[in-house]
Scaffold this motif. Sequence first.
Motif, PDB file in Angstrom:
ATOM      1  N   LEU A  26      51.056  44.459  66.520  1.00  0.00           N
ATOM      2  CA  LEU A  26      51.274  43.233  66.238  1.00  0.00           C
ATOM      3  C   LEU A  26      50.095  42.212  66.091  1.00  0.00           C
ATOM      4  N   ASN A  30      51.417  41.063  60.561  1.00  0.00           N
ATOM      5  CA  ASN A  30      52.499  40.396  60.963  1.00  0.00           C
ATOM      6  C   ASN A  30      53.920  41.115  60.979  1.00  0.00           C
ATOM      7  N   THR A  32      57.535  42.130  60.495  1.00  0.00           N
ATOM      8  CA  THR A  32      58.409  41.901  59.154  1.00  0.00           C
ATOM      9  C   THR A  32      59.861  42.039  59.544  1.00  0.00           C
ATOM     10  N   ILE A  61      60.406  29.527  62.531  1.00  0.00           N
ATOM     11  CA  ILE A  61      58.916  30.008  62.350  1.00  0.00           C
ATOM     12  C   ILE A  61      58.022  28.811  62.753  1.00  0.00           C
ATOM     13  N   ALA A  68      52.085  34.432  66.436  1.00  0.00           N
ATOM     14  CA  ALA A  68      52.372  35.524  65.692  1.00  0.00           C
ATOM     15  C   ALA A  68      52.594  35.071  64.161  1.00  0.00           C
ATOM     16  N   GLY A  69      52.555  36.079  63.654  1.00  0.00           N
ATOM     17  CA  GLY A  69      53.073  36.082  62.188  1.00  0.00           C
ATOM     18  C   GLY A  69      54.261  36.537  61.740  1.00  0.00           C
ATOM     19  N   LEU A  70      55.156  36.257  60.856  1.00  0.00           N
ATOM     20  CA  LEU A  70      56.297  36.643  60.612  1.00  0.00           C
ATOM     21  C   LEU A  70      56.562  36.752  59.055  1.00  0.00           C
ATOM     22  N   ASN A  71      57.015  37.896  58.588  1.00  0.00           N
ATOM     23  CA  ASN A  71      57.512  37.862  57.132  1.00  0.00           C
ATOM     24  C   ASN A  71      58.729  38.079  56.827  1.00  0.00           C
ATOM     25  N   THR A  87      60.095  45.437  61.374  1.00  0.00           N
ATOM     26  CA  THR A  87      60.174  45.068  63.069  1.00  0.00           C
ATOM     27  C   THR A  87      61.462  45.005  63.455  1.00  0.00           C
ATOM     28  N   SER A 307      56.748  36.285  70.168  1.00  0.00           N
ATOM     29  CA  SER A 307      55.581  35.517  70.618  1.00  0.00           C
ATOM     30  C   SER A 307      55.080  36.133  71.969  1.00  0.00           C
ATOM     31  N   VAL A 310      53.290  39.643  71.498  1.00  0.00           N
ATOM     32  CA  VAL A 310      52.004  39.124  71.004  1.00  0.00           C
ATOM     33  C   VAL A 310      50.970  38.820  72.127  1.00  0.00           C
TER      34      VAL A 310
END
Length: 866
Positions: A26, A30, A32, A61, A68-71, A87, A307, A310
């Motif tokens: 992570l 990002n 997913t 988001i 953290a990033g999220l796709n 994920t 979060s 991470v």
Amino acid sequence: MAKAIRILILIFVWVKYSQANDFPSLLVANATVGVIIDHEYLGEEYEKTFEKMKEIIERVIREDLKGAGLNIKYYSWSKINFNKDFTAIFSIASCTSTWEIFEHVQRERLLLMAITDPDCPRLPLHEALTIPRIKIGVELPQIILDIRTSHLVNWKTATILYDDIFDRDTISRVANALSVESASLAMSISLLKLNSSTDVYERRENIKKSLLSFPIRNVGSNFLVIATIPMTIIEVATEMNMINTGSQWMFLISNPRKTNVSQLMTYVKEGGNVAIASNNTIINGSCSMGEDCLYHELFKNFAMSLSKLVREEEAIYSQISDEEWESIRLSKRERRDSMLEFIKERLREEQLCKPCVNWKFESIETWGLRFDMSESGKLKPFKPVSTYTAVWEPTNGFIHYDKIYPHIAHGFRNRSVPIAIYHNPPWQIVSYNDAGQVTGMRGVTVNILKELADKLNFTYLVHNVERNVNRSGYSFWDDFNVTADDDIKSTFNLPVDILELVTDNMVLFGAVGLTVHETYEKMINYTYPISVQAYGMMIPRPKELSRLYLFLSPFTLETWLCLSFTIALIGPLFYAVHYLSPYHEHHQITKKGGLFKVQNCFWYMYGALLQQGGMYLPRSDSGRIIVGTWWMVVLVVVAIYCGNLVAFLTFPKMEISVNSISQLVKSQEQGGFTWSIRSNTFLESFLKETDIEKYVKLNESTENHEIVSKSTISRVRSGKHIIIDWETNLLHIMRKEYLETDKCEFTLIFLCIFSGNEKFLDEKIGLILPANSPYLNIINDEIYRMLQMGFINRWLSEYLPKKDRCTSKISSMEIENHTVNLADMQGCFLVLIAGIIAAIFIIMIECCCRRYRVLDDKKLIKPFVK
């Protein structure tokens, strides 16, 4: 500048290790999330649901995802390729599609948050999160299904009792929830519809009639009651003793205003296993069960868990090297489990979308409550206690606080219960000090008590009845620190104090060995027999019979007579066949001498019997057939004789004076033996009550004694008296006498096996319980298990006398190496002497005959006169 260097390092680590690991960290990529909104499942609701989901996810988001990033990838169908970049998966699909998605997700060890149909088995709780779309008022089938999937009960069979208020569709869905195979092991379901008449008496009679006609033995003892007014059902079931330690009842109360737990508890008796689920659904402004709220809460909790992960990874990564990080960072499974646990914990403790539907499960504790003591030291009145065991919500399913059936899982739940005991070796041996205080307990029943306490999870407080020390005489139990002046009680009679404790329900059971007999059957219950004591007769040890005629023992008198007749017959028969054969005339052989004399044929056959050859052999085929057949007979006879002779040499034949009750009675009529038995025993009672002729005669001449005295044993030693008692008691007497005299003067005739075409008495020994005890079946099950495992036999053998050279049975003596002595051979010498005497006698006759003929010939000679 430092931030740019850090980014370069992260890129380097990702490039270096992305080839070796099956998923990215992570910190370098990002997360997913695949969002599956099945168009085919939602139909017209698809567009609306899709827009709502996009709006909710974007807000989460923006507001809740930190560091953290999220796709997000959206799909309108369920059959997609789940690769290592994902994920988590969020799905809104049918039950079948949800389980198909789970099978694919499971291979990649991804987190799955599924919203699906009602009445759908939840996905494994430790691998995924499942939330059914339930409407208020139709949640009952889902509850039943969750009971199975969460293993709240482990039923293989179940009987559903329902009244006619519930429609067919609801009952069908409930039955399907119990029998569906995808949830867990298949369950056999039986349905019983009850009449919900408004008249109380009519309703009771209808329920009673239905339960009586239902094949309970075939369908099991697990009952699920779905009724608007279950009060009458539990009342009738208790009256019919269907609520007991071996049954499990679950009452689902949809309208708790009409029936509450406290009302049902009044009908539950001791030993019952009853669980009550009541509907606590409250529809007001405080609950928000909308799906939009649910979607938002799920994504918010997921974002918070992401979060959190991470932050934890950054904190660890900043303190170690890249190589160490790659070796210790979370695996895909560990990351999934961590996020799933976080989401579940948030849903349990800080649930924002409070569900309107809520069911509360309570269990009624009954086992051992009857023995609770008040402050005054007296037993409290029996009163069941309810325990809060679980709660059910659509989102979380079941939240467990205790076992739904605590007594099935934990027995008496470590409750202290009173037990009655008294000193009576070897069943229960109570040790005392000089002050008369109990210092210890052991024995067969004490071992059983300890095993029962361990398996049924209870502790015990012993009520001991003090012994009386007012007798003296012979003691069987010196090896157990029991002195000769102990009051050795019979297992047939029970001390009054023990009997009062059991009959007054003051103890759970009596840890005492008692003979199973109709004397106490109306007052107490007997458990499964812990032992079966057989009877025997102690007689003077038989003396070995004379071995003078041992050589004749292999054959009976009839066999010897037949063999002698055969020898006498075969000689003349052989002579006739040999003499009449035309073979000799054809070959012009003179019929003189040899086998043409009867005496020679006889001695030839006799010699063949002794495996000796002869001077002559027959030439004709008929004669040879006779001789050859005779040789075959000789081989069989000699082989049998030699084998039996070896057996008689190895096993000396004993002279057993009496071997059965019938022989004993007959010997007494002929002025032979006398006999005695112990007083106040089951055998004495049996002989007094029986009408069988031989036992009536046995009782008429029986001597009764309370203890086995030395004078009684001396009478047995003299060979004129027999003691009839338990085999174990007689073995102790024999052991004690052997230790004192170092002689084997007695032997034991066992009457528990078929001997003389009769079977004597067997005495069953069991523990005792109050007549109305609900715990008889579970204690019987445990005792039966101990017997099957061999525990009780092993414990009993510890109190039996050790084996010595006197304990071998007459009927099965051990094989010993036997050296042939003069006593074994005296029969052979007797035959030799008899043969020599016969030969001398015959030679004397021959001499006399010869002399007579010579004198007779002289008389016939006349002088020659010219």
